[in-house]
Design a protein around this motif. Structure first.
Motif, PDB file in Angstrom:
ATOM      1  N   ASP A 241       8.193  -6.030  -3.091  1.00 16.51           N
ATOM      2  CA  ASP A 241       8.709  -7.085  -2.215  1.00 16.51           C
ATOM      3  C   ASP A 241       8.926  -6.643  -0.770  1.00 16.51           C
ATOM      4  OD1 ASP A 241       8.619  -9.149  -4.011  1.00 16.51           O
ATOM      5  OD2 ASP A 241      10.707  -8.944  -4.643  1.00 16.51           O
ATOM      6  N   GLU A 242       8.696  -5.371  -0.467  1.00 15.61           N
ATOM      7  CA  GLU A 242       8.856  -4.920   0.914  1.00 15.61           C
ATOM      8  C   GLU A 242       7.604  -5.244   1.720  1.00 15.61           C
ATOM      9  OE1 GLU A 242      11.937  -1.203   0.217  1.00 15.61           O
ATOM     10  OE2 GLU A 242       9.869  -0.765   0.764  1.00 15.61           O
ATOM     11  N   THR A 243       7.765  -5.281   3.029  1.00 17.75           N
ATOM     12  CA  THR A 243       6.649  -5.617   3.891  1.00 17.75           C
ATOM     13  C   THR A 243       6.428  -4.532   4.940  1.00 17.75           C
ATOM     14  OG1 THR A 243       8.088  -6.858   5.387  1.00 17.75           O
ATOM     15  CG2 THR A 243       6.988  -8.110   3.636  1.00 17.75           C
ATOM     16  N   TYR A 244       5.247  -4.555   5.503  1.00 14.06           N
ATOM     17  CA  TYR A 244       4.886  -3.668   6.608  1.00 14.06           C
ATOM     18  C   TYR A 244       4.105  -4.500   7.607  1.00 14.06           C
ATOM     19  CZ  TYR A 244       2.183  -0.221   9.252  1.00 14.06           C
ATOM     20  OH  TYR A 244       1.594   0.500  10.265  1.00 14.06           O
ATOM     21  N   GLU A 245       4.418  -4.338   8.881  1.00 15.21           N
ATOM     22  CA  GLU A 245       3.720  -5.108   9.911  1.00 15.21           C
ATOM     23  C   GLU A 245       3.135  -4.185  10.955  1.00 15.21           C
ATOM     24  OE1 GLU A 245       6.347  -9.246  10.093  1.00 15.21           O
ATOM     25  OE2 GLU A 245       6.487  -7.781  11.711  1.00 15.21           O
TER      26      GLU A 245
END
Ligand code: CU
Length: 144
Positions: free
Chosen positions: A106-110
């Motif tokens: 559920d974590e994100t990276y941008e």
């Protein structure tokens, strides 16, 4: 930014919520460009205009990384990775040394892409399983 990907991800969330059935959700807004399943990036290739921020989200329970192939970036592009390592070798060592750069469930990276060209990348722990992708930055982007 990618309308089709956005609509597609909304559909995915609706299915997930429907399957959960008991009102428990992950808090996911559904807004991401590239999902990370158990062993692949989905979609494998995204095409964006310069200046576009691409958002990855781990849609699985397995930890992943988003790590550029240092030798396959456009000439003017700096190395990039989810652990903000200085090099591909450092990113790989960091993963082995303590899961540096890990993106958990559920974590994100941008990352915002400015340099035109194909930015090839991979997931350090799952490269051998074929977990690789491309961000294609072009003035003629069809997705943005
Ligand atoms: Cu992975």
């Amino acid at each position: 930014m990618d309308r089709r990907a956005f609509l597609g991800s909304l559909g995915g969330v609706a299915v997930a919520v429907g399957l959960a059935g008991c009102g428990q959700t992950s808090g996911d807004t559904g807004n991401y460009d590239v999902g990370m399943t158990t062993r692949k990036f989905d979609p494998v290739r995204v095409e964006v205009a310069p200046g576009t921020t691409v958002r990855w989200k781990n849609t699985s329970t397995h930890a992943h990384t988003v790590t550029a192939y240092e030798d396959e970036l456009p000439d003017e592009a700096a190395f990039w990775s989810s652990g903000d390592s200085d090099s591909q070798a450092a990113a790989e060592d960091g993963w082995l040394g303590g899961n540096e750069g890990a993106i958990y469930e559920d974590e994100t990276y941008e990352r915002t892409f400015e340099t035109v060209g194909t930015h090839a990348y991979f997931c350090v722990p799952h490269e051998a399983s074929g977990m690789v992708g491309n961000v294609v930055v072009t003035e003629d982007a069809t997705d943005a």
